[in-house]
Design an enzyme around this catalytic site. Structure first.
Site: not given
Lengths: 262, 261
Positions: A41-43, A74
């Site tokens: 869950a992230t982009t 990130k």
């Protein structure tokens, strides 16, 4: 017992040294919770532009439907010219980045030469493969993007991986994480019909596109942070050019983002 | 036999004599503080003698290449695993030398049936913030000599290793007369080269002999510069990265040596 030096390392790589010293995490043998759905869950997105390559990531960290942190970083610097951006379980990803960073330095110091670009790309692939046990347990899936500057060919290079360690070189752009579908669509559209291909974009245009793409992903994906206007939190955007890595200051992003988006 | 105490002492003495004889031909290495950190200097004809160990630690060594390599790899591994498991701030030269390398060297030296390390090492550690730089000499028998500051000894901003005791003393005498800490790199390299020359000059091992003058040292240095390669590296305080090591290319070191004071 006689005091002894570590056994002669020779050409041993740093991950092997860590394993010998018991410093790498062991894969749990039993999955106590039954089946856990792997989440990423992230982009994260990266694309090549006029000066080099741009890597951007949102700041949100989630656990199931809870937001646990809105200032996660990130996009991690591995060396002077390499970035690793991660979607997946942060504990595993940050550990991987740490192993990678130390591996490259360990190689340079022991072998008295810089690790080749292919060697670096392969090193991450190997770490991912070694992590397969965690992936199968459903607790450690990591899907990274690796961007670096090839000083021999004088061009930026961009690689993306799957969770098992297969590496792919991207020609123009790469995206990973739960919001990557939307981002890929935006980047593909821009690259094909947006007036200017991504590789021709100037720095400011590239930054604005990255912010807009992440914002697009955030509009439909609850696990992606996008631009938080109330708290003034911007995604992490870093660029790699022949001069090295640059982290873009929030002020510059705010000026671009607020100036253009009416 | 060797089990008898006297025989053991004799065996150790023989071994010491043998190692000293082997090390005597080694080209000296100089490390000294300058305005922006630490400079390491030597001249050689065959192989690299000055190495990066960790973010703020460098090493130079004379002796057998196999033994130097073995100790170099061990030092890098010990620093890297500590830096990985804890943090780069936890890596210290004091601990590396006192707890890991020195006991291992001593053990190898005194095991008269095994092979000792034919190596004499010089370590330099760039101090953090205002902390002084540490220079540390580690000998084949595990003995350690630092640049002082404790126990009433005058603090020294340099460290040297040389093939013989007399050569090292000549170098130390020269460096003691120099004001080095605030000097720019060019001055530091010139001083280091002169000290190297003092250690390299073939002289009778007679402590009563008159020390060589500057002119003589300069002449010897110029003669050597014509036929050997300069090896120079710095640990730079102003580095924007955690890594402070920078090898100084041959052309740059020669330009620094030729430059006007």
């Amino acid at each position: 017992m006689q005091p002894a030096l570590p056994p002669a390392a020779g050409a041993e790589d740093f991950a092997a040294v860590l394993r010998r010293g018991g410093l790498l995490a062991n894969v749990p043998a039993v999955n106590a919770h039954g089946s856990i759905t792997p989440t990423d869950a992230t982009t994260i997105l990266a694309f090549k532009y006029a000066d080099g390559v741009l890597v951007a990531g949102d700041r949100r960290a989630t656990a199931a439907n809870q937001i646990v942190y809105d200032r996660a970083d990130k996009v991690l610097e591995i060396d002077r010219h390499s970035l690793m951006a991660i979607a997946g379980v942060p504990a595993t990803a940050w550990e991987m980045a740490r192993v990678l960073e130390h591996s490259f330095q360990f190689y340079r110091r022991t072998q008295l030469q810089e690790m080749s670009l292919d060697g670096k790309v392969r090193a991450l692939s190997k770490l991912l493969r070694d992590n397969l046990g965690f992936v199968l347990q459903g607790v450690g899936v990591v899907v990274p993007i690796f961007a670096t500057y090839d000083s021999e060919a004088e061009t930026a290079r961009l690689y993306f991986y799957d969770a098992m360690g297969a590496q792919f070189e991207a020609t123009d752009f790469a995206a990973t994480g739960s919001g990557s579908g939307a981002v890929r669509a935006v980047l593909h559209f821009e690259n094909s019909w947006g007036g200017k291909p991504l590789r021709k974009l100037k720095a400011d245009e590239a930054i604005l596109l990255a912010l807009r793409a992440l914002e697009t992903a955030a509009s439909s994906d609850s696990a992606t942070g996008g631009v938080d206007r109330r708290a003034d939190i911007f995604p992490i955007v870093k660029t790699i050019t022949s001069a090295g890595i640059e982290t873009l200051p929030e002020k510059r992003m705010a000026r671009l983002f607020k100036g253009k988006l009416v | 036999m060797i089990e008898e105490p006297y025989r053991w002492v004799e065996a150790i003495a023989n071994r010491r004599e043998y190692i000293e004889h082997q090390l005597a031909v080694g080209s000296p290495i100089v490390a000294l503080s300058y305005a922006d950190g630490v400079v390491l200097f030597t001249m050689s004809r065959e192989r690299q003698k000055v190495f990066e160990i960790y973010d703020r630690i460098a090493m130079g060594g004379i002796g057998h290449p196999g033994d130097i390599e073995r100790l170099r790899l061990a030092a890098i591994e010990l620093c890297s695993t500590e830096g990985f498991a804890r943090s780069a701030h936890d890596v210290s030269l004091r601990r590396l030398a006192n707890y890991s390398l020195s006991p291992a060297l001593k053990a190898a030296f005194e095991q008269v049936y095994g092979a000792p390390y034919l190596a004499r090492l010089l370590f330099a550690e760039l101090g953090r913030g205002d902390a002084p730089n540490l220079f540390l000499r580690l000998d084949y028998d595990g003995s350690i000599q630092t640049n002082g500051g404790n126990f009433g000894r005058t603090f020294e901003e340099w460290g040297v290793v040389a093939g013989t005791k007399a050569a090292a003393e000549r170098m130390e005498r020269l460096l003691r007369e120099e004001e080095v800490t605030k000097a720019p790199l060019s001055h530091a390299v010139k001083t280091a080269a002169l000290a190297w020359s003092a250690g390299h000059l073939p002289l009778a091992e007679d402590p009563e002999a008159k020390p060589p003058g500057r002119e003589e040292l300069k002449k010897h240095l110029d003669a050597q510069l014509a036929q050997a390669a300069i090896e120079c590296a710095v640990l730079e305080r102003s580095s924007t990265l955690p890594i402070t090591w920078r090898p100084v290319p041959e052309a740059e070191s020669r330009a620094l040596l030729d430059g006007q004071p």
